[in-house]
Design a protein around this motif. Structure first.
Motif, PDB file in Angstrom:
ATOM      1  N   SER A  10      52.122 -56.782 -66.899  1.00  0.00           N
ATOM      2  CA  SER A  10      51.366 -55.659 -66.333  1.00  0.00           C
ATOM      3  C   SER A  10      52.076 -55.109 -65.099  1.00  0.00           C
ATOM      4  N   LYS A  11      52.619 -56.004 -64.277  1.00  0.00           N
ATOM      5  CA  LYS A  11      53.408 -55.568 -63.128  1.00  0.00           C
ATOM      6  C   LYS A  11      54.598 -54.724 -63.571  1.00  0.00           C
ATOM      7  N   LYS A  12      55.269 -55.176 -64.618  1.00  0.00           N
ATOM      8  CA  LYS A  12      56.440 -54.457 -65.130  1.00  0.00           C
ATOM      9  C   LYS A  12      56.061 -53.045 -65.582  1.00  0.00           C
ATOM     10  N   ILE A  13      54.916 -52.929 -66.284  1.00  0.00           N
ATOM     11  CA  ILE A  13      54.467 -51.626 -66.774  1.00  0.00           C
ATOM     12  C   ILE A  13      54.132 -50.696 -65.605  1.00  0.00           C
ATOM     13  N   LEU A  14      53.431 -51.238 -64.585  1.00  0.00           N
ATOM     14  CA  LEU A  14      53.088 -50.418 -63.421  1.00  0.00           C
ATOM     15  C   LEU A  14      54.334 -49.968 -62.664  1.00  0.00           C
ATOM     16  N   LEU A  15      55.302 -50.860 -62.523  1.00  0.00           N
ATOM     17  CA  LEU A  15      56.563 -50.503 -61.837  1.00  0.00           C
ATOM     18  C   LEU A  15      57.312 -49.437 -62.617  1.00  0.00           C
ATOM     19  N   TRP A  16      57.351 -49.589 -63.936  1.00  0.00           N
ATOM     20  CA  TRP A  16      57.999 -48.584 -64.788  1.00  0.00           C
ATOM     21  C   TRP A  16      57.289 -47.242 -64.652  1.00  0.00           C
ATOM     22  N   LEU A  59      54.369 -52.829 -55.161  1.00  0.00           N
ATOM     23  CA  LEU A  59      53.000 -52.742 -55.656  1.00  0.00           C
ATOM     24  C   LEU A  59      52.040 -53.146 -54.552  1.00  0.00           C
ATOM     25  N   ASN A  60      50.975 -52.363 -54.373  1.00  0.00           N
ATOM     26  CA  ASN A  60      50.002 -52.720 -53.351  1.00  0.00           C
ATOM     27  C   ASN A  60      48.966 -53.695 -53.910  1.00  0.00           C
ATOM     28  N   PHE A  97      44.507 -54.956 -60.378  1.00  0.00           N
ATOM     29  CA  PHE A  97      44.400 -54.450 -61.745  1.00  0.00           C
ATOM     30  C   PHE A  97      45.146 -55.367 -62.711  1.00  0.00           C
ATOM     31  N   CYS A  98      46.357 -55.751 -62.352  1.00  0.00           N
ATOM     32  CA  CYS A  98      47.151 -56.659 -63.195  1.00  0.00           C
ATOM     33  C   CYS A  98      46.437 -57.990 -63.378  1.00  0.00           C
ATOM     34  N   GLY A  99      45.855 -58.491 -62.298  1.00  0.00           N
ATOM     35  CA  GLY A  99      45.136 -59.753 -62.376  1.00  0.00           C
ATOM     36  C   GLY A  99      43.907 -59.668 -63.257  1.00  0.00           C
ATOM     37  N   GLY A 100      43.166 -58.556 -63.170  1.00  0.00           N
ATOM     38  CA  GLY A 100      41.978 -58.387 -64.000  1.00  0.00           C
ATOM     39  C   GLY A 100      42.319 -58.357 -65.484  1.00  0.00           C
ATOM     40  N   VAL A 101      43.373 -57.627 -65.850  1.00  0.00           N
ATOM     41  CA  VAL A 101      43.818 -57.575 -67.255  1.00  0.00           C
ATOM     42  C   VAL A 101      44.219 -58.970 -67.731  1.00  0.00           C
ATOM     43  N   ALA A 102      44.965 -59.674 -66.905  1.00  0.00           N
ATOM     44  CA  ALA A 102      45.417 -61.022 -67.267  1.00  0.00           C
ATOM     45  C   ALA A 102      44.236 -61.968 -67.438  1.00  0.00           C
ATOM     46  N   GLU A 119      58.092 -45.650 -61.261  1.00  0.00           N
ATOM     47  CA  GLU A 119      59.471 -45.133 -61.254  1.00  0.00           C
ATOM     48  C   GLU A 119      59.559 -43.859 -62.075  1.00  0.00           C
ATOM     49  N   ASP A 120      58.849 -43.831 -63.215  1.00  0.00           N
ATOM     50  CA  ASP A 120      58.881 -42.654 -64.075  1.00  0.00           C
ATOM     51  C   ASP A 120      58.210 -41.468 -63.395  1.00  0.00           C
ATOM     52  N   GLU A 121      57.116 -41.747 -62.669  1.00  0.00           N
ATOM     53  CA  GLU A 121      56.438 -40.702 -61.912  1.00  0.00           C
ATOM     54  C   GLU A 121      57.330 -40.150 -60.812  1.00  0.00           C
TER      55      GLU A 121
END
Length: 327
Positions: free
Chosen positions: A315-321, A10-11, A17-22, A324-326
């Motif tokens: 949020s990190k987990k969702i972005l990584l998933w 993750l860059n 983005f993950c931090g803002g949601v959190a 990977e799906d992409e």
């Protein structure tokens, strides 16, 4: 080697983005305790390290639950969320900048220390300290507005974000939007350094136990929450006096004493410095007053950091998933 906080896949913008949601989710959860903490910090009664009878009758906010009930009774549910809008802006922007800067600084430190001379804890502390400083400087006016809104009584001196900014700028100048920035930076540097170092160490230890199948992997969210709560409590306790001084300095200036509850008896002509504010509190109110509001602050910081790091990791987990799906 990335710390537990970051991820090689993750860059910095994705982590922002993950931090803002959190930050947004965390702020909504802890808003009532933040209001209580600020009200306690701005009371100017003398406190003692040893218990000396009942709380003086003029002390309006003495303990957490009675304070919550008082605010709820006198101001309604909205009273527990005073200052929440600027605070949501603050937490959103602060957390986004903080995690973006942390990733960038961690990468930079790894490049500068290509021979791995510095221990990992030192690099984590430095990255956290500098990331906190960057985020604080970038978002400070939201922090000041959060405090000003939270301490208003029945007479509403500030009615909205835009009106508050215009009013402060007109009455106190641009400098008024940065009242207390210096003690905030002094406080945030060790706080964020300790927070990220503590979280990395505790969460990393949980990861080792999961990898060795001593603890079940399904409990990872719980481990992240415990790691965030413990690191938050330890770091907040260490730097708390600076937080009290910061709040006092944020409500300096003319035109404030008639509009805030309770009105702190602090210098309003001229600008009080960090150390003179420390000295003033100790002399007039006692050394223990540097820890006013510590209990609601700790009660707040534990769930706040628990929720922040939980939502951040999920949020990190969702972005990584998704990546990977992409792929």
């Amino acid at each position: 080697m990335p710390s537990y906080v970051t991820d090689a896949n993750l860059n910095s913008y994705q982590l922002a983005f993950c931090g803002g949601v959190a930050g947004v989710v965390s702020r909504f959860v802890i808003s009532p305790l933040d209001v209580v903490k600020i009200r306690m910090q701005l009371q100017t009664h003398r406190t003692h390290f040893k218990f000396k009878g009942e709380t003086p009758p003029h002390v309006k906010y003495s303990r957490v639950m009675p304070a919550l009930k008082t605010i709820l009774r006198e101001e309604g549910i909205r009273g527990l969320y005073k200052g929440n809008l600027p605070a949501e802006y603050l937490y959103l922007s602060y957390s986004a900048v903080e995690f973006w800067a942390y990733k960038e600084l961690e990468t930079l430190l790894e490049k500068l220390d290509s021979n791995q001379i510095l221990p990992r804890t030192s690099k984590t502390f430095l990255a956290g300290m500098m990331a906190g400083t960057a985020a604080t400087s970038a978002t400070y006016p939201f922090d000041l507005l959060r405090t000003r809104f939270a301490i208003q009584g029945e007479h509403k001196h500030y009615t909205g974000m835009a009106q508050a900014i215009r009013h402060i700028y007109r009455q106190e100048g641009l400098r008024g939007l940065y009242q207390g920035l210096w003690p905030t930076v002094v406080q945030i540097m060790p706080y964020m350094g300790l927070l990220f170092t503590g979280y990395d160490a505790i969460a990393g230890a949980f990861k080792v136990l999961r990898d060795e199948q001593i603890l079940p992997a399904s409990y990872k969210p719980t481990h992240d929450m415990i790691s965030g709560a413990l690191s938050g409590i330890l770091s907040k306790t260490a730097i708390y006096p600076f937080d009290v001084v910061r709040k006092r300095m944020q409500v300096q200036g003319p035109y404030l004493s008639d509009y805030i509850v309770p009105a702190p008896k602090i210098q309003t002509s001229g600008q009080m410095t960090l150390w003179s504010c420390f000295k003033n509190i100790v002399q007039q109110e006692g050394a223990r007053s540097l820890y006013k509001g510590l209990m609601p602050s700790l009660i707040k910081v534990a769930p706040a950091n628990a929720v922040t790091f939980l939502v951040f990791e999920e949020s990190k987990k969702i972005l990584l998933w998704w990546k990977e799906d992409e792929g």
